[in-house]
Design an enzyme around this catalytic site. Structure first.
Site, PDB file in Angstrom:
ATOM      1  N   ASN A   9       0.862  -1.189   0.000  1.00 39.37           N
ATOM      2  CA  ASN A   9       0.000   0.000   0.000  1.00 39.37           C
ATOM      3  C   ASN A   9       0.897   1.238   0.000  1.00 39.37           C
ATOM      4  O   ASN A   9       1.534   1.558   0.998  1.00 39.37           O
ATOM      5  CB  ASN A   9      -0.890  -0.015   1.249  1.00 39.37           C
ATOM      6  CG  ASN A   9      -1.767   1.214   1.344  1.00 39.37           C
ATOM      7  OD1 ASN A   9      -1.960   1.937   0.366  1.00 39.37           O
ATOM      8  ND2 ASN A   9      -2.307   1.460   2.529  1.00 39.37           N
ATOM      9  N   LYS A  11       0.060   4.345  -0.223  1.00 38.55           N
ATOM     10  CA  LYS A  11      -0.539   5.527   0.399  1.00 38.55           C
ATOM     11  C   LYS A  11      -0.303   6.747  -0.495  1.00 38.55           C
ATOM     12  O   LYS A  11      -0.406   6.651  -1.717  1.00 38.55           O
ATOM     13  CB  LYS A  11      -0.014   5.701   1.821  1.00 38.55           C
ATOM     14  CG  LYS A  11      -0.196   4.422   2.653  1.00 38.55           C
ATOM     15  CD  LYS A  11       0.169   4.585   4.096  1.00 38.55           C
ATOM     16  CE  LYS A  11      -0.023   3.273   4.835  1.00 38.55           C
ATOM     17  NZ  LYS A  11       0.267   3.392   6.273  1.00 38.55           N
ATOM     18  N   GLU A  97      -6.405   4.284   8.293  1.00 42.79           N
ATOM     19  CA  GLU A  97      -6.297   5.720   8.019  1.00 42.79           C
ATOM     20  C   GLU A  97      -7.573   6.262   7.400  1.00 42.79           C
ATOM     21  O   GLU A  97      -7.966   7.405   7.670  1.00 42.79           O
ATOM     22  CB  GLU A  97      -5.079   5.974   7.122  1.00 42.79           C
ATOM     23  CG  GLU A  97      -3.768   5.716   7.847  1.00 42.79           C
ATOM     24  CD  GLU A  97      -2.601   5.443   6.931  1.00 42.79           C
ATOM     25  OE1 GLU A  97      -1.506   5.190   7.462  1.00 42.79           O
ATOM     26  OE2 GLU A  97      -2.775   5.463   5.686  1.00 42.79           O
ATOM     27  N   GLU A 167      -4.747  -5.354  10.835  1.00 45.62           N
ATOM     28  CA  GLU A 167      -3.724  -4.339  11.064  1.00 45.62           C
ATOM     29  C   GLU A 167      -3.938  -3.713  12.442  1.00 45.62           C
ATOM     30  O   GLU A 167      -4.807  -2.861  12.606  1.00 45.62           O
ATOM     31  CB  GLU A 167      -3.739  -3.273   9.964  1.00 45.62           C
ATOM     32  CG  GLU A 167      -5.131  -2.790   9.548  1.00 45.62           C
ATOM     33  CD  GLU A 167      -5.079  -1.592   8.628  1.00 45.62           C
ATOM     34  OE1 GLU A 167      -4.071  -1.421   7.924  1.00 45.62           O
ATOM     35  OE2 GLU A 167      -6.037  -0.809   8.638  1.00 45.62           O
ATOM     36  N   GLY A 173       3.079   2.191  10.875  1.00 47.21           N
ATOM     37  CA  GLY A 173       3.932   3.357  10.712  1.00 47.21           C
ATOM     38  C   GLY A 173       4.590   3.824  11.983  1.00 47.21           C
ATOM     39  O   GLY A 173       5.155   4.915  12.033  1.00 47.21           O
ATOM     40  N   SER A 212       4.060  -2.595  10.215  1.00 48.21           N
ATOM     41  CA  SER A 212       5.521  -2.507  10.340  1.00 48.21           C
ATOM     42  C   SER A 212       6.223  -3.821  10.026  1.00 48.21           C
ATOM     43  O   SER A 212       7.187  -4.200  10.694  1.00 48.21           O
ATOM     44  CB  SER A 212       5.907  -1.997  11.735  1.00 48.21           C
ATOM     45  OG  SER A 212       5.416  -0.692  11.946  1.00 48.21           O
TER      46      SER A 212
END
Length: 249
Positions: A9, A11, A97, A167, A173, A212
């Site tokens: 991904n 982003k 997100e 996730e 992140g 991560s």
């Protein structure tokens, strides 16, 4: 047999030139005998060129989001039919997100899932708990509710087009990663939750871990029996790291 998948991904990273350069490098670097399905999810503006670029390769291009409506006055949004028209048949839905910054609810995500399935798209459905949920011992309840409210209205046959991506929000992140045992514990819980509602298909659904994942921890995480690959963020932006993770399956 469950699919082994490594999805990157991107982003809001990589312009058109950077996308082309990355894909050229990735195509050259991927071993011919790679066992994992490899998926990349560039930003919307680069989806069409990326899909064209990988057309005759084993790489799949996915969108990072889509709207649930077929069309209409939704400024800035993209429909399933638009994605399909440029050769994009996979979409990520429910990323943490999107849930946090754009207020996507389980109800809205259920509608998006329905639209994607109607258009015969593959859905990578994301879900997971925040740090406070884990600290309060509510992480299993949160995950179960997200699964139930977002997906448990679909039919058995629809699960052939669903890939789950767990996730833990506290590990995205941040550099923090669930231990392999923590990942397996939750993935096993997810599969058992599926068994309770969809006993005929639960064993066939791929469950990815996202949070991560790096080349130095991927192999141990992927070795767990209910972890079928990863949804990769930061490490997916570097070809060498992404390939190393894909080779870890």
């Amino acid at each position: 047999m469950r699919r082994k998948i490594v999805a990157g991904n991107w982003k809001m990273h990589k312009n058109a030139e950077e996308t082309e350069d990355f894909l050229n490098e990735l195509i050259a670097a991927l071993p011919d005998d790679i066992e994992a399905e490899v998926i990349v999810a560039p930003p919307f503006v680069n989806l069409a060129s990326a899909a064209d670029h990988v057309e005759f390769t084993p790489i799949t291009v996915a969108a990072q989001n889509m709207h649930q409506a077929e069309s209409g006055a939704f400024t800035g949004e993209i429909s399933a039919a638009m994605l399909k028209s440029i050769g994009v048949n996979t979409v990520i839905l429910g990323h943490s997100e999107r849930r946090a910054y754009f207020n996507e609810t389980d109800a809205a995500l259920a509608n998006k899932v329905d639209t994607a399935l109607k258009h015969d798209m593959t859905v990578i459905f994301c879900f997971g708990e925040e740090l406070k949920d884990r600290q309060n011992g509510q992480h299993f309840n949160v995950v179960e509710n997200q699964l139930r409210d977002g997906l448990f209205h679909i039919d058995d046959k629809d699960w052939a087009q669903i890939v789950l991506a767990y996730e833990p929000v506290w590990a995205i992140g941040t550099g923090e990663t669930a231990t392999p045992d923590q990942a397996q514990e939750m993935h096993e819980f997810i599969r058992n939750t599926l068994r309770s509602r969809y006993p005929q298909v639960a064993e066939d659904v791929s469950i990815l871990y996202g949070g991560s994942v790096k080349p130095d921890n991927a192999r141990e995480i992927f070795s767990k029996p209910d972890v079928d690959g990863g949804l990769i963020g930061g490490a997916a932006l570097k070809v060498a790291d992404f390939v190393a993770i894909a080779e870890a399956i």
